[in-house]
Every structure is written in C-alpha cells, then in structure tokens.
Design an enzyme around this catalytic site. Sequence first.
Site, PDB file in Angstrom:
ATOM      1  CB  SER A 160      10.031 -56.535 -30.249  1.00 25.12           C
ATOM      2  OG  SER A 160      10.678 -56.245 -29.027  1.00 25.12           O
ATOM      3  CE  LYS A 256      14.521 -56.551 -29.971  1.00 18.34           C
ATOM      4  NZ  LYS A 256      13.180 -56.110 -30.406  1.00 18.34           N
TER       5      LYS A 256
END
Length: 549
Positions: A160, A256
Amino acid sequence: MNYFLTYSIYVVILSLLMGISTWKLFKKMGYNPLFAFVPFYNYFIILKETEHSKWWVVLSYVPIVGPIMMTAFHLFLMRHFGKKSFVQTLLTILLPFIYLAAVNYSKDPEVEKEDDLYLTEEELASKKKDTFTGSITFAVVFATIIHVFFTQPFGIPTGSMERTLLVGDFLFVNKWSYGFRMPMRPVALPFLQGTIMDTGQKGNPKDDPKSYVDAIKLPYSRILQLKKPQRHDIVVFNYPQDSVHTAIDRKDPYVKRCVAVAGDLLEMRAGRLFINGKPEVILGDQQLQHKYIATTGSQLDIPALYKTYGFLPVQEIQTQNGFMYDFQGLTDQTAREIKALPQIIDLKEHIWEKDSAAVSYKANAARDAYTKNIDTTQSIFPINKKWNQDWYGPLRIPKKGDVVTLNQDTLPEYQWIISEYEHHHLENKNGKIFIDGKEATQYTIQQDYYMMIGDNRDASLDARFFGFVPEENIVGSPMFTWLSVQGLFKDSGSSYQADTKIRWDRMFKATNTGELHKTSYWWVAALILGLFFGWDFIVKLFKKKKEEQ
C-alpha cells in the site's frame, strides 16, 4: 477519570495486596510489618535483603514492565524464605498474592541463611543458574522498556505504500514523534501486539488468546505532545475499526501517509488527490502511480518485469484471445515502457466511473473479466455516499471543537466517532438520534481526526474505506529502515512471488523525511555495535584483573 488517578488507584490496590500477603515475612526479616504496605519501599527492602540491584525498584509499577519485575521480586522473596522448588516457583508466578499469603500465614516462615563456604556444589550451581536467569530477565525487561516506551519495530507486509516503503521493509517507529501515548493495558505480554497466536481462519478471531488483560485498563493519555501529525507525514497508527480488540493500543498497526489533517477538505477527482481545493504536493520520495488494465496477445514475462522495475503487483487472467493484466502502482514512465512491449495490445489507466459506488476490482477465475464485488469489510466511507477510490468527497476532516449537524444523512459520517472513538451511547430509532439517552441534532467533536491514505492508492486499504483516524490511535512515525528483504512477504495484490534477497541499499536509511535521497544511519548501527562489544570487552577485562588480585 484521568490516567494518573487511575494508575494511582491500581498502585494502592497492589500495595494493599502486597502488604496483606507479606507483612509477617517483613517482620521476620527485621522490619516494621507496615513497610510491606508502602509502595516501592516494600520492594526496595526485598531487593536489599536478597542482595539484588536496589535501583530495580523504580520499575515496580511501570505498565507492562511492572508485572514482570513484580514477579521477579516475589520470586526473590520466596527464595529468601527457602521456597525454591519448581512447584513453589510456579505458584509464585501464577498465583502471586495467594501463594505469598499462604507462606506468610503458615506456622513459622523463616529466612533461609546462605553462606557460600558451606554450600554444596549442587547448591552453588543452582545459585549461578539463578544469577544467569536474573540476567536474562533483566535483558528482557530492558528490551521491553525500549519496545514499549521508545521505539518499536514494524514490518511492511503489503504494497500500500510502495515505492516509498517496500514490501519486506522493517522500520523502527519513534513513539515520541507526536507525544508519547501512555500504555492503556498495563498487564500484557511483552513484544506481542494483540494476540498470542492466530488459531486459524476457520475460528473467530475474537476467540484468539489475547496478549493482554483487558479487564485492567487505563484511559487514553498523551504526554509531551510538541506537535501533531502534519500533511505528508508517514504515520503509524492503530487500525480504527478493528473489531477484535477493544484496547486502542492493541489494535492492528497500520502505516500510511497523512494526506489531510483536522479541518482540511479532501477530495479525489479521477484518481487525483485535492486538499482544500488544491492539487496535492508531491514530495521527493513519492511517485504518482495508478492502476492500469492491459490486454495482450501472449503471456508477459512477469519475473523479468519484476527484476526491471522492482515492484510490480499484478493479477493475470487468461482470456479467449490472450491475457488480461491488472497492474497496480505504475508511474507514468513505467506505463509508457510497458505499453511499448510487443505483446501489449492495449494499456489503459483504470479510473472508476463517477458515482459508481464501487470499492474494488477482484479477479474471478470463473469469468473472463473483472467484476465488481462489494466487500462489507472494505466498503467506501461513509456507506451512504456514491463514492469510490477515484471519485471521493469532498469530505471535511473533523476537528476538535467542531459542532456538526446530526441527521439521517450525516449520521454515517459521524456514528463511529460518537460511539466508538469518543465513547458515547448512540441510538438511532424512529428517525431520531439519541446520545447518552438524550435526543441530539448536533454534536461537538472532542478530538482531532486525520485521513491516512497509501501512496499506492489503487492497492491500499486506507481511510477511504475505514474512515477518519482518531488522534488517540496515533502511535508515531517511522525513523529508519533497519532491514529490507525482498520476497519475504507475498503481496496479496500480486500473482508473482519474488526471490528472497536483502536490499542492502535500503538498510539504515531514514524513512520519513520526504526527500528522494535519504540520510544513512549506518554509522549509528556501527556505533551501537562498537559500544556493545567494546563495553563487554572492558567488563570482562576488569573482572579478569579483579580475579587475579
């Protein structure tokens, strides 16, 4: 009730239990039995009488570390009174205050005097073994202190954050970046996150044995918060909608990029991110990357492509006329190069249609094309909007002090904030909204929230799916990559498993600077190793000279 008041109550309770179960033993050692009830001083006396380092007493009530040290102190005390057998040791560990009380209230407990001159070889060997065990215990405690209070290792198992953080990167996370979040479950096994072991996919994850005692808990508190997460920061946080663990600090850790902070307006337009109406700023260590669908007349050499580009998660489907490939995370340059391959018939960037309310592409082996599948665990947030990964928002990120309107249209946006993150009783019945039993048309936000999205946005389970990340879920930010191994994890987005090899060029490089060329920390590693082995050599040399004298 605030953190330190709750903590003080736990200390008082533990001190009472200690005093009730050991006062007679303290009297036998020549001390006022009331000292058994005094926090810290009771364990100081035990360390003094058993000839252990007295400064260890400062660790008595430290969350997570405290229970380990208390167990060691109880063992010291029991051995001081001759309770050394395996069964007695086990009882001291598993039933501490009960077994201490049994010895305390027995007919006539006596201190066992030891003199090395009169010890048998077996007893001397046992004493050396105890010293070794004590050294190992302290080493574990020291590592636990570092892990809990300073920095924590963290692995990257998925793609990701690819091109910025690679699958197989291992990071050290600075827990003080945004102020230190105090531990909320003080009784827990060291080095484990949420569970002791995974019992398998067939069982309910909620039934997996927990690594912490959920009944003993402390409220959220953060100290020395000199700054908050900023736009572009890479942030480690606990997954907000983890339904397995109720303890915030025991929820699964995610990493993230913080793309929007409290008060910002976020929007995705055709796969491009806009913050407060302006296109996002791309940092040096980021690369814009998108999802592409390729059709070919023959099969591509995926291993060769992987070796050329390093990162190429891909799904492959055979069709009647050739093959279809789902490429995730292609830069514009990489897409142009792949499009030039002789096997490629067509290569197009994939953008979800506006208002399609789709969540993901999933390959179905029984079909010759991709199909839209709604996965309730990955539904777009909030669930009542016709948004998708590429057309998302505009969405305002809640800020502490915001007064938001509550109705049936806005409730999906704020329901998790009210009920889960800010811990109110929320009801929605007969078209009316009730908070803590009172009808409500407005709500005041009690903490800041953030939007965390992966750099590889077409292969990222992020805030577009699970929603806002509360400030209380923030762990810290990565400092540097201490190890990077290609092929260690198989990315779920890829049908190709890379060969295992160490990426030496990524090791001991800073991770959260935003710069293309990262600062190297090899010298830190070399310094630490030098100090460790140098100190060990000096200690051994000193002991040798002392023995010779």
